[in-house]
Design a protein around this motif. Structure first.
Motif, PDB file in Angstrom:
ATOM      1  N   LEU A 178       0.802  -1.247  -0.147  1.00 52.98           N
ATOM      2  CA  LEU A 178      -0.061  -0.013  -0.039  1.00 52.98           C
ATOM      3  C   LEU A 178       0.888   1.207   0.055  1.00 52.98           C
ATOM      4  N   HIS A 179       0.429   2.202  -0.708  1.00 51.48           N
ATOM      5  CA  HIS A 179       1.126   3.701  -0.961  1.00 51.48           C
ATOM      6  C   HIS A 179       0.204   4.663  -0.921  1.00 51.48           C
ATOM      7  N   PRO A 180       0.623   5.690  -0.269  1.00 49.35           N
ATOM      8  CA  PRO A 180      -0.391   6.917  -0.095  1.00 49.35           C
ATOM      9  C   PRO A 180      -1.445   7.097  -1.513  1.00 49.35           C
ATOM     10  N   GLY A 181      -2.344   7.339  -1.304  1.00 52.62           N
ATOM     11  CA  GLY A 181      -3.316   7.643  -2.458  1.00 52.62           C
ATOM     12  C   GLY A 181      -3.949   6.141  -2.958  1.00 52.62           C
ATOM     13  N   ASP A 182      -3.379   5.043  -2.459  1.00 52.92           N
ATOM     14  CA  ASP A 182      -4.084   3.652  -2.753  1.00 52.92           C
ATOM     15  C   ASP A 182      -5.636   3.428  -2.135  1.00 52.92           C
ATOM     16  N   GLU A 183      -6.241   2.820  -2.686  1.00 52.88           N
ATOM     17  CA  GLU A 183      -7.850   2.505  -2.104  1.00 52.88           C
ATOM     18  C   GLU A 183      -7.659   1.287  -1.700  1.00 52.88           C
ATOM     19  N   VAL A 184      -8.472   0.906  -0.489  1.00 51.45           N
ATOM     20  CA  VAL A 184      -8.622  -0.174   0.187  1.00 51.45           C
ATOM     21  C   VAL A 184     -10.276  -0.487   0.222  1.00 51.45           C
ATOM     22  N   VAL A 185     -10.591  -1.779   0.314  1.00 47.29           N
ATOM     23  CA  VAL A 185     -11.995  -2.184   0.390  1.00 47.29           C
ATOM     24  C   VAL A 185     -12.074  -3.100   1.758  1.00 47.29           C
ATOM     25  N   PHE A 186     -13.149  -2.930   2.514  1.00 49.04           N
ATOM     26  CA  PHE A 186     -13.483  -3.659   3.774  1.00 49.04           C
ATOM     27  C   PHE A 186     -14.525  -4.559   3.570  1.00 49.04           C
ATOM     28  N   ARG A 187     -14.142  -5.853   3.564  1.00 47.18           N
ATOM     29  CA  ARG A 187     -15.360  -6.663   3.468  1.00 47.18           C
ATOM     30  C   ARG A 187     -15.528  -7.416   5.001  1.00 47.18           C
ATOM     31  N   VAL A 188     -17.059  -7.207   5.297  1.00 43.48           N
ATOM     32  CA  VAL A 188     -17.354  -7.474   6.662  1.00 43.48           C
ATOM     33  C   VAL A 188     -17.956  -8.996   6.587  1.00 43.48           C
ATOM     34  N   HIS A 189     -17.142  -9.758   7.510  1.00 42.20           N
ATOM     35  CA  HIS A 189     -17.731 -11.173   7.611  1.00 42.20           C
ATOM     36  C   HIS A 189     -18.158 -11.376   9.115  1.00 42.20           C
ATOM     37  N   GLY A 190     -19.635 -11.458   9.417  1.00 38.89           N
ATOM     38  CA  GLY A 190     -20.176 -11.475  10.773  1.00 38.89           C
ATOM     39  C   GLY A 190     -19.412 -10.330  11.666  1.00 38.89           C
ATOM     40  N   ASP A 191     -18.648 -10.658  12.499  1.00 35.98           N
ATOM     41  CA  ASP A 191     -18.124  -9.580  13.565  1.00 35.98           C
ATOM     42  C   ASP A 191     -16.766  -9.279  13.221  1.00 35.98           C
ATOM     43  N   ARG A 192     -16.232  -9.968  11.862  1.00 31.02           N
ATOM     44  CA  ARG A 192     -14.865  -9.436  11.208  1.00 31.02           C
ATOM     45  C   ARG A 192     -14.782  -8.709  10.228  1.00 31.02           C
ATOM     46  N   ALA A 193     -13.733  -7.837  10.191  1.00 28.87           N
ATOM     47  CA  ALA A 193     -13.578  -7.214   8.471  1.00 28.87           C
ATOM     48  C   ALA A 193     -12.304  -7.675   8.039  1.00 28.87           C
ATOM     49  N   VAL A 194     -12.259  -7.745   6.778  1.00 25.32           N
ATOM     50  CA  VAL A 194     -11.149  -8.062   6.040  1.00 25.32           C
ATOM     51  C   VAL A 194     -10.800  -6.779   5.223  1.00 25.32           C
ATOM     52  N   VAL A 195      -9.592  -6.419   5.318  1.00 24.70           N
ATOM     53  CA  VAL A 195      -9.185  -5.182   4.447  1.00 24.70           C
ATOM     54  C   VAL A 195      -8.243  -5.673   3.344  1.00 24.70           C
ATOM     55  N   ALA A 196      -8.445  -5.164   1.892  1.00 29.04           N
ATOM     56  CA  ALA A 196      -7.670  -5.481   0.980  1.00 29.04           C
ATOM     57  C   ALA A 196      -7.631  -4.389  -0.081  1.00 29.04           C
ATOM     58  N   LYS A 197      -6.327  -4.461  -0.678  1.00 34.61           N
ATOM     59  CA  LYS A 197      -6.221  -3.431  -1.603  1.00 34.61           C
ATOM     60  C   LYS A 197      -6.962  -3.481  -2.917  1.00 34.61           C
ATOM     61  N   THR A 198      -7.528  -2.417  -3.218  1.00 32.50           N
ATOM     62  CA  THR A 198      -8.521  -2.444  -4.462  1.00 32.50           C
ATOM     63  C   THR A 198      -7.474  -2.377  -5.687  1.00 32.50           C
ATOM     64  N   PRO A 199      -7.737  -3.346  -6.520  1.00 33.66           N
ATOM     65  CA  PRO A 199      -6.846  -3.448  -7.888  1.00 33.66           C
ATOM     66  C   PRO A 199      -6.915  -2.324  -8.667  1.00 33.66           C
ATOM     67  N   ASP A 200      -5.998  -2.186  -9.234  1.00 33.25           N
ATOM     68  CA  ASP A 200      -6.013  -1.370 -10.290  1.00 33.25           C
ATOM     69  C   ASP A 200      -6.513  -1.713 -11.586  1.00 33.25           C
ATOM     70  N   PHE A 201      -7.783  -1.534 -12.233  1.00 35.63           N
ATOM     71  CA  PHE A 201      -8.203  -2.422 -13.106  1.00 35.63           C
ATOM     72  C   PHE A 201      -7.483  -1.989 -14.348  1.00 35.63           C
ATOM     73  N   LEU A 202      -6.948  -1.054 -14.511  1.00 38.82           N
ATOM     74  CA  LEU A 202      -6.237  -0.904 -15.828  1.00 38.82           C
ATOM     75  C   LEU A 202      -5.117  -1.615 -16.093  1.00 38.82           C
TER      76      LEU A 202
END
Length: 82
Positions: free
Chosen positions: A25-49
Motif C-alpha cells: 500500500l502507498h499513499p493514495g491507494d484505495e482499500v476495500v473492507f469486507r465484513v464477515h460476521g463480526d470481522r472485517a477483512v481489508v484488501a487493496k483495491t486492484p488497479d483495473f487498468l
C-alpha cells in the motif's frame, strides 16, 4: 499476521507499517473492507487498468460495449435464478 490498531474518536485507523508493506500500500491507494460476521477483512483495491488484457475475449465478443455486456450479464443472472 494479526496486527492491532486503535480507532480514533473520528473513526480513523492508521494502517500499521507491516500491513502496508504486506499489501504494498502507498499513499493514495484505495482499500476495500469486507465484513464477515463480526470481522472485517481489508484488501487493496486492484488497479483495473493493470488487468486490461488479462482475460481472453472470444473473437465474436471483441468490441462489445460495456452496456451490452452488463445487460446480457443481468439477463443471464435473472434467468438462472428462476
Amino acid at each position: 499476521m494479526d496486527v492491532a490498531a486503535k480507532l480514533t474518536s473520528k473513526g480513523q485507523i492508521t494502517v500499521p507499517k507491516s500491513v502496508r508493506d504486506a499489501l504494498a500500500l502507498h499513499p493514495g491507494d484505495e482499500v476495500v473492507f469486507r465484513v464477515h460476521g463480526d470481522r472485517a477483512v481489508v484488501a487493496k483495491t486492484p488497479d483495473f487498468l493493470e488487468l486490461a488484457g488479462s482475460i481472453a475475449v472470444p473473437a465474436g465478443r471483441q468490441g462489445t460495449s460495456w452496456d451490452r455486456v452488463l445487460r446480457e450479464t443481468h439477463r443471464v443472472h435473472a434467468e438462472s435464478r428462476r
